[in-house]
Design a protein around this motif. Structure first.
Motif, PDB file in Angstrom:
ATOM      1  N   THR A  74      -5.498   5.223 -13.333  1.00  0.00           N
ATOM      2  CA  THR A  74      -5.832   5.340 -11.913  1.00  0.00           C
ATOM      3  C   THR A  74      -4.888   4.496 -11.058  1.00  0.00           C
ATOM      4  O   THR A  74      -4.675   3.320 -11.326  1.00  0.00           O
ATOM      5  N   GLN A  75      -4.368   5.119 -10.008  1.00  0.00           N
ATOM      6  CA  GLN A  75      -3.516   4.387  -9.060  1.00  0.00           C
ATOM      7  C   GLN A  75      -4.293   3.934  -7.822  1.00  0.00           C
ATOM      8  O   GLN A  75      -3.911   2.965  -7.172  1.00  0.00           O
ATOM      9  N   VAL A  76      -5.358   4.658  -7.474  1.00  0.00           N
ATOM     10  CA  VAL A  76      -6.214   4.296  -6.339  1.00  0.00           C
ATOM     11  C   VAL A  76      -7.666   4.443  -6.782  1.00  0.00           C
ATOM     12  O   VAL A  76      -8.080   5.517  -7.209  1.00  0.00           O
ATOM     13  N   MET A  77      -8.444   3.365  -6.675  1.00  0.00           N
ATOM     14  CA  MET A  77      -9.879   3.432  -6.943  1.00  0.00           C
ATOM     15  C   MET A  77     -10.634   3.160  -5.652  1.00  0.00           C
ATOM     16  O   MET A  77     -10.325   2.200  -4.938  1.00  0.00           O
ATOM     17  N   THR A  78     -11.606   4.009  -5.329  1.00  0.00           N
ATOM     18  CA  THR A  78     -12.379   3.841  -4.111  1.00  0.00           C
ATOM     19  C   THR A  78     -13.840   3.545  -4.447  1.00  0.00           C
ATOM     20  O   THR A  78     -14.361   3.980  -5.472  1.00  0.00           O
ATOM     21  N   ALA A  79     -14.477   2.800  -3.554  1.00  0.00           N
ATOM     22  CA  ALA A  79     -15.923   2.559  -3.620  1.00  0.00           C
ATOM     23  C   ALA A  79     -16.451   2.740  -2.202  1.00  0.00           C
ATOM     24  O   ALA A  79     -16.386   1.831  -1.375  1.00  0.00           O
ATOM     25  N   MET A  80     -16.924   3.936  -1.930  1.00  0.00           N
ATOM     26  CA  MET A  80     -17.336   4.310  -0.577  1.00  0.00           C
ATOM     27  C   MET A  80     -18.844   4.490  -0.511  1.00  0.00           C
ATOM     28  O   MET A  80     -19.415   5.312  -1.231  1.00  0.00           O
ATOM     29  N   ASN A  81     -19.497   3.740   0.363  1.00  0.00           N
ATOM     30  CA  ASN A  81     -20.912   3.957   0.667  1.00  0.00           C
ATOM     31  C   ASN A  81     -21.794   3.954  -0.576  1.00  0.00           C
ATOM     32  O   ASN A  81     -22.760   4.709  -0.663  1.00  0.00           O
ATOM     33  N   CYS A  82     -21.471   3.121  -1.539  1.00  0.00           N
ATOM     34  CA  CYS A  82     -22.267   3.085  -2.769  1.00  0.00           C
ATOM     35  C   CYS A  82     -22.837   1.706  -3.044  1.00  0.00           C
ATOM     36  O   CYS A  82     -23.774   1.563  -3.838  1.00  0.00           O
ATOM     37  N   LEU A  83     -22.321   0.667  -2.398  1.00  0.00           N
ATOM     38  CA  LEU A  83     -22.718  -0.688  -2.749  1.00  0.00           C
ATOM     39  C   LEU A  83     -24.158  -0.986  -2.353  1.00  0.00           C
ATOM     40  O   LEU A  83     -24.852  -1.755  -3.020  1.00  0.00           O
ATOM     41  N   ASN A  84     -24.637  -0.369  -1.269  1.00  0.00           N
ATOM     42  CA  ASN A  84     -26.016  -0.578  -0.843  1.00  0.00           C
ATOM     43  C   ASN A  84     -26.989  -0.195  -1.950  1.00  0.00           C
ATOM     44  O   ASN A  84     -27.880  -0.961  -2.325  1.00  0.00           O
ATOM     45  N   GLU A  85     -26.805   0.984  -2.513  1.00  0.00           N
ATOM     46  CA  GLU A  85     -27.696   1.449  -3.576  1.00  0.00           C
ATOM     47  C   GLU A  85     -27.518   0.621  -4.846  1.00  0.00           C
ATOM     48  O   GLU A  85     -28.492   0.264  -5.510  1.00  0.00           O
ATOM     49  N   LEU A  86     -26.269   0.312  -5.191  1.00  0.00           N
ATOM     50  CA  LEU A  86     -26.014  -0.408  -6.440  1.00  0.00           C
ATOM     51  C   LEU A  86     -26.548  -1.836  -6.388  1.00  0.00           C
ATOM     52  O   LEU A  86     -27.087  -2.342  -7.378  1.00  0.00           O
ATOM     53  N   VAL A  87     -26.407  -2.508  -5.253  1.00  0.00           N
ATOM     54  CA  VAL A  87     -26.957  -3.854  -5.115  1.00  0.00           C
ATOM     55  C   VAL A  87     -28.469  -3.821  -5.304  1.00  0.00           C
ATOM     56  O   VAL A  87     -29.065  -4.741  -5.868  1.00  0.00           O
ATOM     57  N   GLY A  88     -29.081  -2.729  -4.876  1.00  0.00           N
ATOM     58  CA  GLY A  88     -30.522  -2.593  -5.017  1.00  0.00           C
ATOM     59  C   GLY A  88     -30.992  -2.598  -6.453  1.00  0.00           C
ATOM     60  O   GLY A  88     -32.174  -2.849  -6.731  1.00  0.00           O
ATOM     61  N   ALA A 140       0.834  -1.199   0.000  1.00  0.00           N
ATOM     62  CA  ALA A 140       0.000   0.000   0.000  1.00  0.00           C
ATOM     63  C   ALA A 140       0.870   1.252   0.000  1.00  0.00           C
ATOM     64  O   ALA A 140       0.595   2.222  -0.720  1.00  0.00           O
ATOM     65  N   ALA A 141       1.931   1.239   0.793  1.00  0.00           N
ATOM     66  CA  ALA A 141       2.816   2.403   0.873  1.00  0.00           C
ATOM     67  C   ALA A 141       3.473   2.700  -0.463  1.00  0.00           C
ATOM     68  O   ALA A 141       3.675   3.867  -0.829  1.00  0.00           O
ATOM     69  N   ALA A 142       3.780   1.650  -1.223  1.00  0.00           N
ATOM     70  CA  ALA A 142       4.428   1.842  -2.518  1.00  0.00           C
ATOM     71  C   ALA A 142       3.547   2.650  -3.467  1.00  0.00           C
ATOM     72  O   ALA A 142       4.046   3.408  -4.304  1.00  0.00           O
ATOM     73  N   VAL A 143       2.234   2.491  -3.332  1.00  0.00           N
ATOM     74  CA  VAL A 143       1.305   3.253  -4.172  1.00  0.00           C
ATOM     75  C   VAL A 143       1.059   4.628  -3.583  1.00  0.00           C
ATOM     76  O   VAL A 143       1.182   5.653  -4.261  1.00  0.00           O
ATOM     77  N   LEU A 144       0.718   4.674  -2.311  1.00  0.00           N
ATOM     78  CA  LEU A 144       0.263   5.915  -1.690  1.00  0.00           C
ATOM     79  C   LEU A 144       1.375   6.939  -1.496  1.00  0.00           C
ATOM     80  O   LEU A 144       1.094   8.119  -1.303  1.00  0.00           O
ATOM     81  N   SER A 145       2.630   6.502  -1.547  1.00  0.00           N
ATOM     82  CA  SER A 145       3.748   7.433  -1.363  1.00  0.00           C
ATOM     83  C   SER A 145       4.288   7.980  -2.679  1.00  0.00           C
ATOM     84  O   SER A 145       5.259   8.740  -2.676  1.00  0.00           O
ATOM     85  N   GLN A 146       3.680   7.625  -3.804  1.00  0.00           N
ATOM     86  CA  GLN A 146       4.152   8.163  -5.076  1.00  0.00           C
ATOM     87  C   GLN A 146       3.942   9.682  -5.109  1.00  0.00           C
ATOM     88  O   GLN A 146       2.928  10.183  -4.619  1.00  0.00           O
ATOM     89  N   PRO A 147       4.877  10.424  -5.683  1.00  0.00           N
ATOM     90  CA  PRO A 147       4.774  11.891  -5.658  1.00  0.00           C
ATOM     91  C   PRO A 147       3.491  12.418  -6.294  1.00  0.00           C
ATOM     92  O   PRO A 147       2.874  13.356  -5.781  1.00  0.00           O
ATOM     93  N   HIS A 148       3.086  11.819  -7.395  1.00  0.00           N
ATOM     94  CA  HIS A 148       1.886  12.271  -8.103  1.00  0.00           C
ATOM     95  C   HIS A 148       0.877  11.123  -8.082  1.00  0.00           C
ATOM     96  O   HIS A 148       1.141  10.042  -8.612  1.00  0.00           O
ATOM     97  N   LEU A 149      -0.262  11.366  -7.463  1.00  0.00           N
ATOM     98  CA  LEU A 149      -1.243  10.312  -7.241  1.00  0.00           C
ATOM     99  C   LEU A 149      -2.545  10.652  -7.962  1.00  0.00           C
ATOM    100  O   LEU A 149      -3.093  11.740  -7.794  1.00  0.00           O
ATOM    101  N   GLN A 150      -3.019   9.696  -8.763  1.00  0.00           N
ATOM    102  CA  GLN A 150      -4.289   9.830  -9.478  1.00  0.00           C
ATOM    103  C   GLN A 150      -5.286   8.848  -8.872  1.00  0.00           C
ATOM    104  O   GLN A 150      -5.050   7.644  -8.860  1.00  0.00           O
ATOM    105  N   ALA A 151      -6.393   9.370  -8.361  1.00  0.00           N
ATOM    106  CA  ALA A 151      -7.407   8.532  -7.723  1.00  0.00           C
ATOM    107  C   ALA A 151      -8.743   8.707  -8.434  1.00  0.00           C
ATOM    108  O   ALA A 151      -9.024   9.768  -8.999  1.00  0.00           O
ATOM    109  N   THR A 152      -9.555   7.661  -8.385  1.00  0.00           N
ATOM    110  CA  THR A 152     -10.893   7.691  -8.959  1.00  0.00           C
ATOM    111  C   THR A 152     -11.867   7.175  -7.917  1.00  0.00           C
ATOM    112  O   THR A 152     -11.623   6.125  -7.304  1.00  0.00           O
ATOM    113  N   ALA A 153     -12.955   7.913  -7.702  1.00  0.00           N
ATOM    114  CA  ALA A 153     -13.957   7.557  -6.700  1.00  0.00           C
ATOM    115  C   ALA A 153     -15.254   7.157  -7.388  1.00  0.00           C
ATOM    116  O   ALA A 153     -15.888   7.988  -8.042  1.00  0.00           O
ATOM    117  N   LEU A 154     -15.637   5.889  -7.263  1.00  0.00           N
ATOM    118  CA  LEU A 154     -16.932   5.448  -7.772  1.00  0.00           C
ATOM    119  C   LEU A 154     -18.021   5.975  -6.842  1.00  0.00           C
ATOM    120  O   LEU A 154     -17.924   5.836  -5.626  1.00  0.00           O
TER     121      LEU A 154
END
Length: 292
Positions: free
Chosen positions: A177-191, A83-97
């Motif tokens: 994308t170096q980090v993809m997140t899925a926060m608080n969305c699965l409840n609605e999507l499963v529906g 995890a540190a190898a990704v999160l410590s990169q100088p330039h970080l590109q993240a995508t939030a679903l």
């Protein structure tokens, strides 16, 4: 955080020359409406977020908690070299679903700044991007001020996450994308149906580059969240991803403390006399993995 959040919410959503107390009374009424929706509907539709006062109420109630929620996922990865190898990169590109107002930016900025990061860019993929657009400058202002990250940016893109196929532009974004997140969305999507969600997650995982981090967290309170995060876990295992953190059943759930006090300036909105306590379910499911 609230020292930045409250005045920014006022600036973005109050009427011209509206007194702060009058604005907060409108926020309070919208907050009650939002909580009623959550209590009475199995799945809250996206239409409610078209109301700017609902977004203002959402920001004041949830932005701090959801920032801490992802922060606890990142804390769970403390000391993990992959995890540190990704999160410590100088330039970080993240995508939030289903990123909504973008609390992911704040949590990632806090850690990235500690690790000496130079720039962080977050892309929010959300069906409601047109509604949440006035919230992203607020998340960016907090990320600039609170964690004091040197350079953060946020953009939002409207997408149909359950469409039969990922669009070419979204696939190109995910490939970077170096980090993809899925926060608080699965409840609605499963529906909307497990099969549709499985297809959507498969396509997005397959678009990620080797070594990308996938981070997810959702509420253990809802069975659909548990089903969704377990589906994501199974798809990651199927692809040979290395599982770094997996609290994916209610029996394993993680307690997330509300480590902040609601300032008196807005605390009355959630007073007992309003039957509207400031309470967020804090039993959370967590998942983190690194793509092969």
């Amino acid at each position: 955080m609230y020292e930045v959040l409250i005045p920014r919410v006022l600036e973005a959503f109050a009427r011209p020359d509206e007194a702060e107390q009058d604005f907060l009374r409108r926020v309070q009424a919208s907050d009650v409406r939002l909580q009623q929706q959550y209590r009475t509907q199995r799945r809250v539709g996206s239409e409610i977020y078209a109301d700017p006062m609902i977004r203002a109420a959402y920001l004041l109630r949830y932005l701090g908690h959801y920032t801490l929620q992802l922060g606890d996922v990142l804390t769970g990865l403390d000391g993990n070299p992959e995890a540190a190898a990704v999160l410590s990169q100088p330039h970080l590109q993240a995508t939030a679903l289903c990123g909504g107002p973008g609390p992911e930016l704040i949590a990632l900025a806090a850690l990235h700044a500690q690790l000496g990061g130079s720039s962080l860019a977050l892309s929010v993929l959300d069906h409601n991007a047109r509604h949440w657009a006035d919230c992203w400058p607020i998340a960016q202002a907090i990320a600039n001020t609170y964690p004091r990250h040197p350079a953060v940016s946020i953009q939002g893109l409207a997408t149909e996450l359950l469409a039969p196929a990922v669009s070419p532009w979204e696939r190109e974004l995910l490939q970077q994308t170096q980090v993809m997140t899925a926060m608080n969305c699965l409840n609605e999507l499963v529906g909307h149906g497990r099969a549709r969600l499985e297809t959507a997650l498969r396509q997005r995982l397959d678009a990620l580059p080797a070594g990308a981090l996938v981070l997810a967290s959702d509420q253990a309170f809802y069975g659909a969240c548990e089903a969704g995060i377990q589906l994501l876990h199974a798809l990651l295992v199927e692809r040979g991803a290395r599982i770094l953190l997996a609290d994916i059943t209610k029996a394993q759930c993680h307690s997330v403390a509300n480590r902040f006090q609601v300032p008196g300036r807005i605390a009355w909105i959630y007073g007992a006399e309003q039957n509207n306590r400031f309470r967020v379910h804090v039993q959370q499911l967590r998942l983190a993995a690194r793509m092969p």
